[in-house]
Design a protein around this motif. Structure first.
Motif, PDB file in Angstrom:
ATOM      1  N   MET A  30       0.818  -1.216  -0.049  1.00  0.00           N
ATOM      2  CA  MET A  30       0.133  -0.135  -0.148  1.00  0.00           C
ATOM      3  C   MET A  30       0.868   1.417   0.173  1.00  0.00           C
ATOM      4  N   LYS A  31       0.467   2.064  -0.924  1.00  0.00           N
ATOM      5  CA  LYS A  31       1.458   3.324  -1.040  1.00  0.00           C
ATOM      6  C   LYS A  31       1.154   4.248   0.009  1.00  0.00           C
ATOM      7  N   LYS A  32       2.232   4.810   0.571  1.00  0.00           N
ATOM      8  CA  LYS A  32       2.035   5.820   1.563  1.00  0.00           C
ATOM      9  C   LYS A  32       1.883   7.466   1.181  1.00  0.00           C
ATOM     10  N   ILE A  33       0.991   7.938   1.364  1.00  0.00           N
ATOM     11  CA  ILE A  33       0.701   9.551   0.905  1.00  0.00           C
ATOM     12  C   ILE A  33       1.450  10.100   2.108  1.00  0.00           C
ATOM     13  N   SER A  34       2.235  11.318   1.761  1.00  0.00           N
ATOM     14  CA  SER A  34       2.426  12.226   2.801  1.00  0.00           C
ATOM     15  C   SER A  34       1.746  13.655   2.143  1.00  0.00           C
ATOM     16  N   ILE A  35       1.218  14.367   3.431  1.00  0.00           N
ATOM     17  CA  ILE A  35       0.302  15.600   3.234  1.00  0.00           C
ATOM     18  C   ILE A  35       0.906  16.449   3.909  1.00  0.00           C
ATOM     19  N   ILE A  36       1.309  17.833   3.282  1.00  0.00           N
ATOM     20  CA  ILE A  36       1.681  18.760   4.018  1.00  0.00           C
ATOM     21  C   ILE A  36       0.853  19.874   3.945  1.00  0.00           C
ATOM     22  N   VAL A  37       0.703  20.311   5.154  1.00  0.00           N
ATOM     23  CA  VAL A  37      -0.404  21.349   5.569  1.00  0.00           C
ATOM     24  C   VAL A  37       0.173  22.768   6.303  1.00  0.00           C
ATOM     25  N   PRO A  38       0.324  23.544   5.528  1.00  0.00           N
ATOM     26  CA  PRO A  38       0.769  24.880   6.257  1.00  0.00           C
ATOM     27  C   PRO A  38      -0.045  25.561   6.876  1.00  0.00           C
ATOM     28  N   GLU A  92       0.720  10.110   6.033  1.00  0.00           N
ATOM     29  CA  GLU A  92       1.812  10.764   6.724  1.00  0.00           C
ATOM     30  C   GLU A  92       1.302  12.285   6.733  1.00  0.00           C
ATOM     31  N   ILE A  93       0.675  12.708   7.772  1.00  0.00           N
ATOM     32  CA  ILE A  93       0.360  14.127   7.685  1.00  0.00           C
ATOM     33  C   ILE A  93       1.095  14.998   8.335  1.00  0.00           C
ATOM     34  N   ILE A  94       1.779  15.933   7.813  1.00  0.00           N
ATOM     35  CA  ILE A  94       2.498  16.719   8.261  1.00  0.00           C
ATOM     36  C   ILE A  94       2.392  18.278   8.409  1.00  0.00           C
ATOM     37  N   LEU A  95       1.843  18.569   9.660  1.00  0.00           N
ATOM     38  CA  LEU A  95       1.242  19.775   9.915  1.00  0.00           C
ATOM     39  C   LEU A  95       2.482  20.910  10.306  1.00  0.00           C
ATOM     40  N   VAL A  96       2.652  21.936   9.415  1.00  0.00           N
ATOM     41  CA  VAL A  96       3.763  22.911   9.819  1.00  0.00           C
ATOM     42  C   VAL A  96       3.145  24.181  10.170  1.00  0.00           C
ATOM     43  N   ILE A 120      -3.420  12.293  19.785  1.00  0.00           N
ATOM     44  CA  ILE A 120      -4.327  11.096  19.361  1.00  0.00           C
ATOM     45  C   ILE A 120      -4.321  10.397  18.077  1.00  0.00           C
ATOM     46  N   ASP A 121      -3.283  10.610  17.070  1.00  0.00           N
ATOM     47  CA  ASP A 121      -3.263   9.953  15.939  1.00  0.00           C
ATOM     48  C   ASP A 121      -1.834  10.041  15.652  1.00  0.00           C
ATOM     49  N   LYS A 122      -1.055   8.911  15.640  1.00  0.00           N
ATOM     50  CA  LYS A 122       0.225   8.717  15.316  1.00  0.00           C
ATOM     51  C   LYS A 122       0.847   9.092  13.737  1.00  0.00           C
ATOM     52  N   ARG A 123      -0.263   9.252  13.037  1.00  0.00           N
ATOM     53  CA  ARG A 123       0.236   9.713  11.718  1.00  0.00           C
ATOM     54  C   ARG A 123       0.627  11.168  11.463  1.00  0.00           C
ATOM     55  N   ILE A 124       0.536  11.773  12.617  1.00  0.00           N
ATOM     56  CA  ILE A 124       0.516  13.136  12.374  1.00  0.00           C
ATOM     57  C   ILE A 124       1.963  13.656  13.020  1.00  0.00           C
ATOM     58  N   LYS A 125       2.721  14.352  12.131  1.00  0.00           N
ATOM     59  CA  LYS A 125       3.947  14.889  12.480  1.00  0.00           C
ATOM     60  C   LYS A 125       3.948  16.429  12.542  1.00  0.00           C
ATOM     61  N   GLY A 181       7.835  21.248   5.286  1.00  0.00           N
ATOM     62  CA  GLY A 181       7.347  19.916   5.271  1.00  0.00           C
ATOM     63  C   GLY A 181       8.260  19.099   4.475  1.00  0.00           C
ATOM     64  N   TYR A 182       8.788  19.494   3.443  1.00  0.00           N
ATOM     65  CA  TYR A 182       9.283  18.579   2.767  1.00  0.00           C
ATOM     66  C   TYR A 182      10.469  17.709   3.565  1.00  0.00           C
ATOM     67  N   ASP A 183      11.055  18.282   4.432  1.00  0.00           N
ATOM     68  CA  ASP A 183      12.183  17.594   5.473  1.00  0.00           C
ATOM     69  C   ASP A 183      11.664  16.643   6.087  1.00  0.00           C
ATOM     70  N   LEU A 184      10.356  16.224   6.334  1.00  0.00           N
ATOM     71  CA  LEU A 184       9.574  14.914   6.969  1.00  0.00           C
ATOM     72  C   LEU A 184       8.926  14.165   6.090  1.00  0.00           C
ATOM     73  N   VAL A 185       9.061  14.303   4.902  1.00  0.00           N
ATOM     74  CA  VAL A 185       8.357  13.775   3.836  1.00  0.00           C
ATOM     75  C   VAL A 185       9.121  12.172   3.618  1.00  0.00           C
ATOM     76  N   THR A 186       8.278  10.926   3.787  1.00  0.00           N
ATOM     77  CA  THR A 186       8.944   9.651   3.589  1.00  0.00           C
ATOM     78  C   THR A 186       7.862   8.959   2.728  1.00  0.00           C
ATOM     79  N   GLY A 187       6.947   9.631   2.140  1.00  0.00           N
ATOM     80  CA  GLY A 187       5.933   8.731   1.330  1.00  0.00           C
ATOM     81  C   GLY A 187       6.288   8.590  -0.017  1.00  0.00           C
TER      82      GLY A 187
END
Length: 321
Positions: free
Chosen positions: A1-9, A33-37, A55-60, A76-82
């Motif tokens: 299953m492919k991982k999707i990284s989502i960057i939210v500024p 992978e939810i990256i909240l910047v 409450i959600d470990k998918r959030i960075k 946000g790019y710095d944390l992308v692993t998807g």
């Protein structure tokens, strides 16, 4: 299953942030992978995202000093692993199947980029009973770039999914109002296949206090700069499209000149309008405009001969306003 990284500024969006995050957490596609910047928020945004991260470990989470939208996305790019990358603005909403349908389309068509349809809204009550009216389109980079320049595909970054590999190290330009316009055409140029799906999956919140909704300012000229840079890029990599790049630059230049004429108090000595004229003379050459429709060629010549009168006339009759 492919991982999707989502960057939210995120910057001072406490009013809408929780609903945005919840629309992401409720996705039918779970491998995220939810990256909240947090771009130096001074309201309750920091507490809101910290609560969700607990409450959600998918959030960075990234907490940083305020540097603007482009800087936040770049960070946000710095944390992308998807395997795939998405951008969602922190006051917007997405359909519960946004990630699932976008990833499915990317895999089904082996696409580097997939774009979906979106809907602008002011009130969430509007998010009912809408339909898409286009079929799926498969495009190569050249075809997609032409549609992008003609605004049949969108400059915005947030209604798309990207293979991480094509984004690579291409960062957003800092301090620009039209940051997407500097970035999107270059990403399209790297892609082998771009797919447009008809599904309305992204909901863009239209706010009256947003930069683009405010009265005209010189920051709008960033868009003209982006289109001027795009001419050089297109001419070197996709020369068959140079005419389109020049023509769309001209439309933007004409629009900005007219807007400055309407708001002459912010350019009382015509300094910025003179710069626009110089840019038009530099970039819009006969080898390009001789292929245009007669009407467009006449407006160009009229503008270059008597730019102020031409713009006042168009403003008066409501052409290009």
């Amino acid at each position: 299953m492919k991982k999707i990284s989502i960057i939210v500024p995120i910057y001072n969006v406490e009013k809408y942030l929780a609903k945005c995050v919840e629309s992401i957490l409720s996705q039918t596609y779970s491998h995220l992978e939810i990256i909240l910047v947090n771009d130096g928020s001074t309201d309750q945004s920091t507490k809101i995202i910290d609560k969700y991260a607990a409450i959600d470990k998918r959030i960075k989470i990234i907490h940083k000093q305020n540097g603007g939208l482009s800087d936040a996305r770049n960070k946000g790019y710095d944390l992308v692993t998807g395997d795939y990358l998405m951008f969602i603005d922190s006051d917007d909403l997405v359909s519960s199947d946004f990630c699932e349908k976008m990833c499915k389309a990317a895999l089904l068509h082996d696409a580097d980029i997939v774009e979906c349809s979106f809907k602008r809204f002011e009130d969430e009550k509007e998010l009912k009973n809408f339909e898409a009216d286009n079929k799926v389109k498969e495009l190569d980079a050249e075809q997609a770039l032409e549609l992008l320049m003609r605004e049949q595909l969108k400059q915005v970054v947030w209604n798309k999914i990207y293979k991480v590999g094509i984004v690579d190290s291409l960062h957003f330009e800092k301090g620009k109002t039209h940051e997407d316009e500097f970035w999107t055409y270059q990403i399209f140029g790297r892609a082998k296949k771009i797919v447009k799906i008809p599904d309305v999956l992204y909901f863009y919140r239209q706010q009256n206090d947003s930069i683009m909704a405010q009265k005209y300012s010189f920051r709008r000229l960033d868009g003209l700069e982006a289109r001027e840079q795009r001419i050089s890029y297109i001419a070197s990599k996709f020369p068959k499209l140079t005419n389109v790049a020049v023509q769309t630059f001209w439309y933007s230049a004409f629009h900005n000149y007219q807007a400055l004429t309407r708001n002459h108090q912010i350019d009382p000595y015509s300094n910025h309008r003179e710069i626009i004229i110089e840019k038009v003379r530099k970039n819009v050459k006969p080898q390009y405009y001789l292929e245009w429709k007669i009407k467009d060629r006449l407006w160009l010549k009229f503008f270059l001969t008597v730019p102020k009168f031409c713009s006042r006339l168009r403003n008066f009759v409501g052409v290009g306003v």
